[in-house]
Design a protein around this motif. Structure first.
Motif, mmCIF file in Angstrom:
data_model
loop_
_atom_site.group_PDB
_atom_site.id
_atom_site.type_symbol
_atom_site.label_atom_id
_atom_site.label_comp_id
_atom_site.label_asym_id
_atom_site.label_seq_id
_atom_site.Cartn_x
_atom_site.Cartn_y
_atom_site.Cartn_z
ATOM 1 N N ARG A 114 0.949 -1.167 -0.001
ATOM 2 C CA ARG A 114 -0.128 -0.002 -0.039
ATOM 3 C C ARG A 114 0.843 1.178 0.200
ATOM 4 N NH1 ARG A 114 -4.876 -1.667 4.465
ATOM 5 N NH2 ARG A 114 -5.552 -3.414 3.301
ATOM 6 N N THR B 256 -3.592 12.403 -0.450
ATOM 7 C CA THR B 256 -3.227 11.387 -1.595
ATOM 8 C C THR B 256 -4.520 11.620 -2.688
ATOM 9 O OG1 THR B 256 -2.347 9.994 -0.018
ATOM 10 C CG2 THR B 256 -2.810 8.993 -2.028
ATOM 11 N N PHE C 265 -4.151 12.409 -6.596
ATOM 12 C CA PHE C 265 -4.555 11.416 -7.567
ATOM 13 C C PHE C 265 -5.719 12.160 -8.441
ATOM 14 C CE2 PHE C 265 -8.273 8.513 -8.885
ATOM 15 C CZ PHE C 265 -7.419 7.587 -9.536
ATOM 16 N N TYR D 82 -5.248 5.217 -0.955
ATOM 17 C CA TYR D 82 -4.068 4.771 -1.212
ATOM 18 C C TYR D 82 -3.874 3.941 -2.498
ATOM 19 C CZ TYR D 82 -6.230 0.719 1.322
ATOM 20 O OH TYR D 82 -6.957 -0.229 1.398
ATOM 21 N N TRP D 83 -2.694 3.651 -3.062
ATOM 22 C CA TRP D 83 -2.400 2.837 -4.168
ATOM 23 C C TRP D 83 -2.327 1.341 -3.630
ATOM 24 C CZ3 TRP D 83 -1.013 7.820 -4.633
ATOM 25 C CH2 TRP D 83 -1.532 8.412 -5.806
ATOM 26 N N THR D 84 -2.779 0.330 -4.385
ATOM 27 C CA THR D 84 -2.639 -0.876 -3.900
ATOM 28 C C THR D 84 -1.765 -1.583 -4.998
ATOM 29 O OG1 THR D 84 -4.750 -1.284 -2.918
ATOM 30 C CG2 THR D 84 -3.517 -3.300 -3.564
ATOM 31 N N VAL D 85 -0.553 -2.158 -4.776
ATOM 32 C CA VAL D 85 0.319 -2.532 -5.745
ATOM 33 C C VAL D 85 0.516 -4.104 -5.232
ATOM 34 C CG1 VAL D 85 2.732 -2.639 -6.588
ATOM 35 C CG2 VAL D 85 1.682 -0.527 -5.843
ATOM 36 N N TRP E 134 0.769 5.590 -0.294
ATOM 37 C CA TRP E 134 0.144 6.907 -0.080
ATOM 38 C C TRP E 134 1.314 8.198 0.246
ATOM 39 C CZ3 TRP E 134 -0.717 3.071 3.669
ATOM 40 C CH2 TRP E 134 -0.119 3.428 4.965
ATOM 41 N N GLU F 210 0.445 9.385 -10.847
ATOM 42 C CA GLU F 210 0.713 7.896 -11.014
ATOM 43 C C GLU F 210 1.845 7.531 -10.139
ATOM 44 O OE1 GLU F 210 0.704 7.388 -15.108
ATOM 45 O OE2 GLU F 210 -1.608 7.823 -15.629
ATOM 46 N N THR G 263 -0.909 -2.287 -10.255
ATOM 47 C CA THR G 263 -1.370 -1.110 -9.352
ATOM 48 C C THR G 263 -3.052 -0.868 -9.563
ATOM 49 O OG1 THR G 263 -1.042 0.621 -11.108
ATOM 50 C CG2 THR G 263 1.000 0.053 -9.573
ATOM 51 N N PHE H 206 -5.883 2.142 -7.452
ATOM 52 C CA PHE H 206 -6.164 2.960 -6.408
ATOM 53 C C PHE H 206 -7.402 2.966 -5.918
ATOM 54 C CE2 PHE H 206 -7.431 7.340 -4.963
ATOM 55 C CZ PHE H 206 -6.247 7.836 -4.276
#
Length: 923
Positions: A89, A118, A122, A149-152, A91, A127, A141, A143
């Motif tokens: 995660r 965050t 966005f 938050y971004w999930t990777v 951010w 990005e 990835t 969002f």
């Protein structure tokens, strides 16, 4: 990139990721004067910050282990392959307004303010881009707009990597987001290393604490203290005590731990004068004669400082994982067999070095070398006149040879430091070693091209600069920084390549029990032991160095910027391949700097170097480019195997600048290994025709007519089909010529189509397939090699053909005229560009199982083979023999009946004719 960021001072205030926290003009130097240790005077460089926001990343603890299936394009079958899945995660955080969990790297979700920040980025189109070092992995990835938050999702992290989070260059309230680096640990199977047991492993009372690093996991380490041994797998964010279940009363009551060593999954302990291995559930076993070790005479134990699996060993060599020594012998642990092997007898060296017969020789220190196959041994010699000498020998596990270093060749015995000694090699193309006693540090750089003693203001006795204290610990990080911690907790700073040390500000009280730990990001962590409790904090090395040097007259770093493209620890070169590396340095015109390239095993490749210059204002930019090529011709080799062995190996290269100062900053990698030989994952596959399916999934056995076999047999042969090796057979119409198309792969990555010459043979010995081209039609100038001639020449069996014909004995028929007695025989050597094909019998169908081998001697160091199967179809199936026989006999019977009826009719008509003739006669 290595840079000198400011003309006023060769380095701004830096964070752990090496990025400047501030830029612009020096606005203020702030001094804080207090009486306590913690608030001793510090000098800070402050500027107009363009970067105020940072990326925050957390890896969720519940990693997922999955298994997925995919269809192999070549074998046309489903394969189940395990994968490791990690969820990250990411951010944006404002450090000035972050909550404590975010500051302490323990938050799993953004705070309300970070969530809003965050989302703002966005909405502006921000990005994230991830770069990984030293290996790259696939990731996805997404969002999460609700949580901000971004999930990777990242797959198959098999070793430790540095992951840097980047963003698009955009601002919010005129501030950028700073690129931020984190680490992701290797997934080691350390499940057996658990805190099970009830007896603590302790150092002797009053001993300074000791840290032992895991060679393949920078986040795993042991902390040995006089009240227990602790293990961590997250860089001392958490730690737990490691206890054992004793099996000997003596261990519990008398002996104390001296040191320890990590193996891949177990731990070795030196307790008293014996080595013990810690097993599952906390039990331990004493290692003795069965393990190759002597009884009760061991004085030293050491594990590797770097992971041996990274190094591309050749010829199946297994590098040792630990070393044990007595006063006169050295033992290396073979990680595959778990047996120690004796590799050094000091009595053998007595004759080689011509020591006096009554000389006393002992091992003073041992360390793994600058290159992973090397092990250094420091020997101390005392002759009859009590004159002391030191010798450094280096053992190479690849070549099984010993080399004597010249570091002490011209040293005066009175200038040598007194034992006990410690020794550590630094990663380099040539041996680079530091040897120290309690008060003195000696160094030898790149095979003793530069050597001497470290000093503080010209005083080589470091004890004089630190109020009479002695050396407790020396840390060498990946950026060539040297940090010397004394017993009284004072610290000295230096850099590899410069003999000057700088005394840093006091950080801890003299009576504090601390030890330093360096992680993968080259951050220095201070481990403080307070009443049996472990406390950790980050030591701001760059800030402390800047503050300590500001009011002193210090040399400037001679260069402004140093860059190179040695991004990976290992590069692989096969036959005919090339590699380009470069380094670039920017400096003032009057400096006259040079980029040096240090090498080991230079003879393995052809070199071409080029140096270019660019002048801008008062600065020079010098670029050194090196082209490595593998250009050796093996087609006329008299001993192909020996020539291959002589021209394969590992070439180590290192970039170095000829002038450096302790105010310079370096990147974490300047050394790479170039493996010249066969890459482990290189292989070939046979391409399936486009849109060809698998219509014979249930094939398990097939029959071969006895007339189709090379070796005569009495009956037809039934053969079990090995689907695991040959996959689904390629279906070919019996009138269609076929030529296998070979594809080259590196692991699962397709490289190219193979155009080299190759041969095929049918595994079961079938001969009922044909080549459509003769030697004459192929254009041969002499008779070409065939399976018949090779089998006759080597007197081999057709069922063991792998060693009969290959690149080592292949000869082309196009090079020079020779015997042309029978040029109408089939030409059996195929390639992609020729018109040669295979044809099939027209009277019946069958299954053919082939192996293919590349025989071009200049194509690859690898012996490239692959298997495939052909199933022909389309021939009209004949009736059963019984039906045919019945039809034949029926026809014969009908024919006989017709003959009998005809004869009867003939005799009847002939009889009537005779009767009427006779009657007419009497009438």
């Amino acid at each position: 990139m290595d840079s000198d960021n400011s003309p006023d001072f060769p380095g701004d205030l830096h964070q752990s990721n090496g990025k400047p926290m501030s830029s612009g003009k020096l606005q203020k130097e702030q001094e804080i004067m207090e009486s306590t240790i913690e608030d001793a005077p510090r000098n800070f460089k402050l500027g107009a910050a363009l970067f105020n926001f940072v990326w925050y990343m957390v890896k969720l603890p519940n990693a997922e282990s999955l298994t997925y299936d995919y269809e192999d394009d070549e074998k046309h079958e489903f394969i189940y392959k395990p994968i490791q899945k990690d969820e990250l995660r990411i951010w944006v955080v404002d450090p000035e307004k972050a909550v404590s969990a975010e500051l302490n790297k323990k938050a799993e979700k953004p705070s309300p303010l970070s969530r809003i920040l965050t989302k703002e980025f966005f909405n502006l189109g921000q990005e994230i881009i991830l770069t990984m070092y030293p290996t790259a992995h696939k990731y996805k990835t997404a969002f999460n707009s609700a949580e901000g938050y971004w999930t990777v999702t990242i797959y198959n992290v098999t070793n430790e990597i540095i992951l840097t989070v980047h963003g698009r260059p955009m601002t919010f309230e005129d501030l950028f987001i700073m690129d931020t680096s984190y680490t992701i640990e290797k997934r080691l199977d350390l499940s057996i290393i658990k805190a099970l047991g009830y007896v603590s492993l302790k150092l002797a009372r009053g001993k300074n604490p000791l840290i032992v690093h895991h060679p393949c996991s920078a986040s795993s380490a042991l902390l040995l203290t006089d009240y227990g041994t602790f293990i961590t797998h997250d860089g001392f964010i958490t730690a737990e005590e490691l206890k054992i279940v004793p099996t000997e009363l003596q261990l519990q009551e008398q002996n104390k731990v001296i040191t320890a060593a990590f193996l891949e999954r177990n731990i070795l302990f030196l307790i008293g004068d014996s080595v013990y291995i810690r097993h599952e559930k906390g039990f331990y076993t004493k290692l003795g004669i069965k393990s190759g070790l002597p009884k009760n005479t061991i004085i030293g134990l050491l594990s590797r400082t770097s992971c041996a699996s990274i190094y591309p060993v050749v010829d199946g060599i297994v590098l040792s994982s630990a070393v044990v020594w007595t006063s006169r012998n050295l033992y290396l642990l073979n990680s595959r067999s778990a047996i120690f092997t004796k590799h050094l007898k000091l009595s053998d060296w007595s004759g080689i070095l011509r020591f006096p017969e009554n000389a006393t020789i002992t091992i003073g220190a041992v360390s793994f070398g600058s290159r992973p196959p090397e092990v250094g041994v420091l020997m101390e010699v005392m002759d009859f006149f009590n004159e002391r000498r030191l010798f450094l020998t280096i053992y190479n596990e690849e070549t099984n040879t010993w080399v004597l270093s010249t570091i002490f060749l011209y040293s005066d015995s009175r200038s040598l430091p007194l034992s006990p000694f410690c020794m550590q090699f630094i990663e380099s193309a040539l041996p680079t070693v530091f040897i120290w006693s309690n008060t003195t540090v000696l160094y030898s750089l790149r095979n003793n091209s530069k050597s001497g003693k470290m000093h503080v203001n010209g005083d080589e006795n470091l004890s004089n600069a630190v109020h009479g204290s002695t050396i407790h610990q020396i840390i060498f990080d990946h950026k060539l920084n040297i940090l010397i911690k004394m017993v009284n907790n004072l610290m000295l700073f230096g850099i590899v390549g410069v003999n000057t040390l700088v005394k840093l500000h006091t950080w801890e009280r003299q009576d504090s029990n601390i030890i330093l730990y360096s992680n993968l990001l080259s951050q220095i962590i201070v481990i403080k032991l307070v009443n049996s409790v472990i406390q950790d904090s980050i030591y701001p090395l760059d800030t402390e160095v800047y503050s300590s040097l500001l009011k002193q007259k210090n040399p400037r770093c001679p260069f402004k910027q140093f860059e190179h493209n040695l991004k990976y620890p290992v590069y692989y070169l096969d036959m005919g391949q090339s590699l380009i590396i470069w380094a670039e340095i920017t400096y003032r015109q009057e400096q006259g700097l040079q980029i040096e390239i240090i090498d080991y095993n230079k003879h393995l490749l052809n070199w071409e170097t080029n140096t270019s210059y660019q002048i801008t204002s008062n600065f020079y930019t010098r670029t050194l480019t090196v082209l490595f090529q593998q250009k050796k011709d093996y087609s006329h080799s008299k001993n192909y195997t020996a020539d291959l062995k002589a021209s394969s190996g590992v070439l180590t290269v290192e970039f170095q600048i000829n002038q450096i100062e302790y105010t310079c900053k370096f990147s974490s990698r300047r050394v790479s290994h170039i493996s010249v030989g066969c890459p482990l994952k290189k292989h070939i596959r046979v391409q399936r025709p486009y849109l060809s399916g698998c219509e014979t999934n249930n094939i398990t056995f097939y029959k071969i007519p006895r007339s189709a076999l090379r070796e005569p047999v009495e009956n037809d042969v039934t053969v079990a089909y090995n689907r695991k090796i040959f996959g689904c057979p390629i279906r070919v119409y019996y009138k269609t010529p076929f030529k296998p198309v070979l594809k080259l792969y590196m692991g699962e990555k397709f490289i190219n189509i193979v155009y080299a010459n190759y041969i095929i043979w049918e595994v079961q010995g079938r001969t009922d397939f044909y080549y459509n081209t003769t030697m004459r039609e192929a254009g041969c100038q002499q008779e070409a090699q065939t399976w018949k001639s090779m089998l006759y020449y080597h007197k081999g069996s057709y069922l063991n053909r792998e060693d009969i014909w290959g690149p080592w004995n292949y000869r082309s028929c196009f090079e020079s005229p020779g015997s042309i007695k029978n040029m109408d025989r089939p030409y059996e050597i195929l390639n992609q560009s020729g018109s040669l094909h295979l044809t099939w019998p027209t009277g019946y169908t069958g299954v053919y199982v082939f192996l293919v081998k590349i025989v071009d001697p200049d194509y690859s160091f690898c012996e490239l083979t692959a298997g495939f199967a052909i199933e022909t179809y389309g021939v009209q199936i004949r009736e059963e023999s019984t039906i045919i026989n019945s039809l034949v006999w029926s026809f014969i019977f009908i024919l006989l009946c017709s003959f009998a009826y005809s004869y009867y009719k003939y005799m009847k008509i002939f009889g009537e004719m005779l009767y009427y003739k006779q009657m007419n006669k009497y009438s």
